[in-house]
Design an enzyme around this catalytic site. Structure first.
Site, PDB file in Angstrom:
ATOM      1  CG  HIS A  14     -31.990 -15.882   8.302  1.00 45.75           C
ATOM      2  ND1 HIS A  14     -33.235 -16.455   8.277  1.00 45.75           N
ATOM      3  CD2 HIS A  14     -32.212 -14.555   8.448  1.00 45.75           C
ATOM      4  CE1 HIS A  14     -34.163 -15.511   8.405  1.00 45.75           C
ATOM      5  NE2 HIS A  14     -33.549 -14.344   8.516  1.00 45.75           N
ATOM      6  CG  LEU A  17     -26.422  -8.263   3.785  1.00 50.33           C
ATOM      7  CD1 LEU A  17     -25.697  -8.632   2.495  1.00 50.33           C
ATOM      8  CD2 LEU A  17     -25.417  -8.049   4.915  1.00 50.33           C
ATOM      9  NE  ARG A  18     -32.988  -4.332   7.902  1.00 49.12           N
ATOM     10  CZ  ARG A  18     -33.871  -5.231   8.253  1.00 49.12           C
ATOM     11  NH1 ARG A  18     -34.415  -6.026   7.330  1.00 49.12           N
ATOM     12  NH2 ARG A  18     -34.230  -5.378   9.520  1.00 49.12           N
ATOM     13  CG  ASN A  42     -37.110  -8.927   4.677  1.00 53.27           C
ATOM     14  OD1 ASN A  42     -35.909  -9.084   4.434  1.00 53.27           O
ATOM     15  ND2 ASN A  42     -37.569  -8.698   5.890  1.00 53.27           N
ATOM     16  CE  LYS A 100     -37.825 -16.460   5.454  1.00 54.19           C
ATOM     17  NZ  LYS A 100     -36.861 -15.508   6.016  1.00 54.19           N
ATOM     18  CG  HIS A 175     -35.793 -17.008  12.230  1.00 50.95           C
ATOM     19  ND1 HIS A 175     -37.063 -17.518  12.265  1.00 50.95           N
ATOM     20  CD2 HIS A 175     -35.810 -16.046  11.270  1.00 50.95           C
ATOM     21  CE1 HIS A 175     -37.822 -16.902  11.373  1.00 50.95           C
ATOM     22  NE2 HIS A 175     -37.079 -16.011  10.754  1.00 50.95           N
ATOM     23  CG  ASP A 248     -33.459 -13.161  11.797  1.00 46.75           C
ATOM     24  OD1 ASP A 248     -33.506 -12.511  10.732  1.00 46.75           O
ATOM     25  OD2 ASP A 248     -34.421 -13.230  12.583  1.00 46.75           O
ATOM     26  CG  HIS A 252     -35.182  -2.427  12.337  1.00 49.22           C
ATOM     27  ND1 HIS A 252     -35.942  -2.215  11.213  1.00 49.22           N
ATOM     28  CD2 HIS A 252     -35.355  -3.731  12.674  1.00 49.22           C
ATOM     29  CE1 HIS A 252     -36.561  -3.343  10.883  1.00 49.22           C
ATOM     30  NE2 HIS A 252     -36.207  -4.282  11.747  1.00 49.22           N
TER      31      HIS A 252
END
EC number: 3.5.2.3
Length: 348
Positions: A14, A17-18, A42, A100, A175, A248, A252
Site C-alpha cells: 500500500h 506515489l502521487r 486516488n 480499491k 492500514h 501507506d 504532501h
C-alpha cells in the site's frame, strides 16, 4: 543481539506515489527498498479503468532509477459506476492486481468514491470470479460518527456484510488502526488479510496531540490510543500470515501539511523498512520481520516471493529535515531525528 539483519527483499502492499514531477522522488524512495508496490489510484482524476492504469504505470516506470527492477502493481479506483466488464478487462491486462474501495469523502481525493456499498456489488461479484482482491479503506464518513470510531463502525456496518456475501473474494483491510480491526481479521476466513503501517506501530494519538499539534503525524485513518497501538504490534509480530507490510506512505508538500487545514498523510517510504525494524525490535521480534515484510504479502496475493535480499545494519543516522517532492519539499516521518537501523546499499 545481531547488528545485521538480512531479509528477502520486501514489498509494499500500500503506497501513494502521487503523479507528475513528484514521481522523480517518490519512485526512487520506494524502489530503494521494495521489489514491488501496490500503487494507490486516488489521483485527480482517479485511475478508474485499465487504460488509465496503464498510462499511470508507464509514468511510474519512466521514473524508476537506472537499472531498477521495481514493479508497480496497479489498482483500480472503484466508483458507483464501475462495471463487471471493466473488472474483467483490468484483470486480463496482467498489470492491474486489485481494486480499491474508498468510501466517498473518507480520505485524500476520495470524492469520486463509493456512496453506497451496494452500488459496487456487481463489480465485487466479478472480482470474486476473476480472483481480483478488494482493497478497503475501512471508515464510515457520516459526520455524526466520531473520527476515532469510524473504523470499528465500518466493520460493523459494512465489512462483515461484504465478507459474508462474497465468501471467495479476497479482501485486504488496509492500514488497520484498531484492536477491533486486528481481531476482525484474525477471526475472519483465510481470504481476509490486512496491512499495517509503520507509523501506526510506532506512534499513537498522544504523539500527534500532546505538547502541541504535530501535523506530520496526521493521517487517515487517524492515530488511535496506545492500547490500539499495542494491539497492532501484537498482530504484526504474531507471525500470522494475514498481516503484512503496507506503508501507506502518503506525501504532501510541506505547505499542505503545515497549515490551518492540513492534509492527511505521513511520508515514510524513504526509510520504511528501517522504521518497521525499530517497531519489531521494540517487541524483540526481529525474527518475525521477514515474514511480515517479505512473505505474507505475496503469499496472500498469489504472487511469487522476491528472490534477492536486502541487509539492514544497526547504525544510527539522522533522518533528513525535508526531502524534494516535485517542485516543493516534503517533511518525512521522523524528520531530523535519529533512526537506529540503516539499509545497506548495494555494493556497500
Amino acid at each position: 543481539m545481531s547488528d545485521r539483519l538480512t531479509l528477502l527483499r520486501p514489498d509494499d502492499w500500500h503506497i501513494h506515489l502521487r503523479d507528475g514531477a513528484a514521481l522523480a522522488n517518490t519512485v526512487g524512495d520506494a524502489a530503494r527498498t521494495f521489489g514491488r508496490a501496490i500503487v494507490m489510484p486516488n489521483l485527480v482524476p482517479p485511475v478508474r479503468n485499465a487504460a488509465e492504469a496503464d498510462a499511470y504505470r508507464q509514468r511510474i516506470l519512466a521514473a524508476r532509477p537506472a537499472a531498477s527492477r521495481f514493479e508497480p502493481l496497479m489498482v483500480l479506483y472503484l466508483t458507483d459506476r464501475t462495471s463487471a466488464e471493466e473488472i474483467r478487462t483490468a484483470k486480463a491486462s496482467g498489470f492491474v492486481h486489485a481494486a480499491k474501495l474508498y468510501p466517498a469523502g473518507a480520505t485524500t481525493n476520495s470524492d469520486s468514491g463509493v456512496t453506497r456499498i451496494d452500488n459496487i456489488f456487481e463489480a465485487l461479484e466479478a472480482m470474486a470470479e476473476v480472483g481480483m482482491p478488494l482493497l478497503v479503506h475501512g471508515e464510515v464518513t457520516r459526520a455524526e460518527v466520531d473520527v476515532f470510531d469510524r473504523e470499528k463502525q465500518f466493520i460493523d456496518e459494512h465489512l462483515r456484510r461484504v465478507v459474508e456475501r462474497f465468501p471467495t473474494l479476497k479482501v485486504v483491510f488496509e492500514h488497520i488502526t484498531t484492536g477491533d480491526a486486528a481481531q476482525f481479521v484474525r477471526e475472519a476466513p483465510a481470504n481476509v488479510g490486512a496491512t499495517i503501517t509503520a507509523h501506526h506501530l510506532l506512534y499513537n494519538r498522544n504523539h500527534m496531540l500532546v505538547g502541541g499539534i504535530r501535523p506530520h503525524f496526521y493521517c487517515l485513518p487517524i492515530l488511535k490510543r496506545n492500547t490500539h497501538q499495542e494491539a497492532l504490534l501484537d498482530a504484526a509480530v504474531s507471525g500470522n500470515p494475514k498481516f503484512f507490510l503496507g506503508t501507506d506512505s502518503a506525501p504532501h508538500a510541506r505547505h499542505a501539511k503545515e497549515t490551518a487545514c492540513g492534509c492527511a498523510g505521513c511520508y515514510s517510504a524513504y526509510a520504511a523498512i528501517e522504521l518497521y525494524a525499530e517497531a519489531f525490535e521494540q517487541r524483540n521480534a526481529l525474527d518475525k520481520l521477514e515474514g511480515f515484510a517479505s512473505l505474507h504479502g505475496p503469499d496472500f496475493y498469489g504472487l511469487p516471493r522476491n528472490t534477492d535480499r536486502i541487509t539492514l545494519v544497526r547504525e544510527e543516522w539522522q533522518a533528513p529535515a525535508s526531502l524534494p517532492f516535485g517542485d516543493f519539499d516534503v517533511v518525512p516521518l521522523r524528520a531530523g531525528e535519529t533512526l537506529r537501523w540503516k539499509l545497506l546499499e548495494a555494493g556497500a
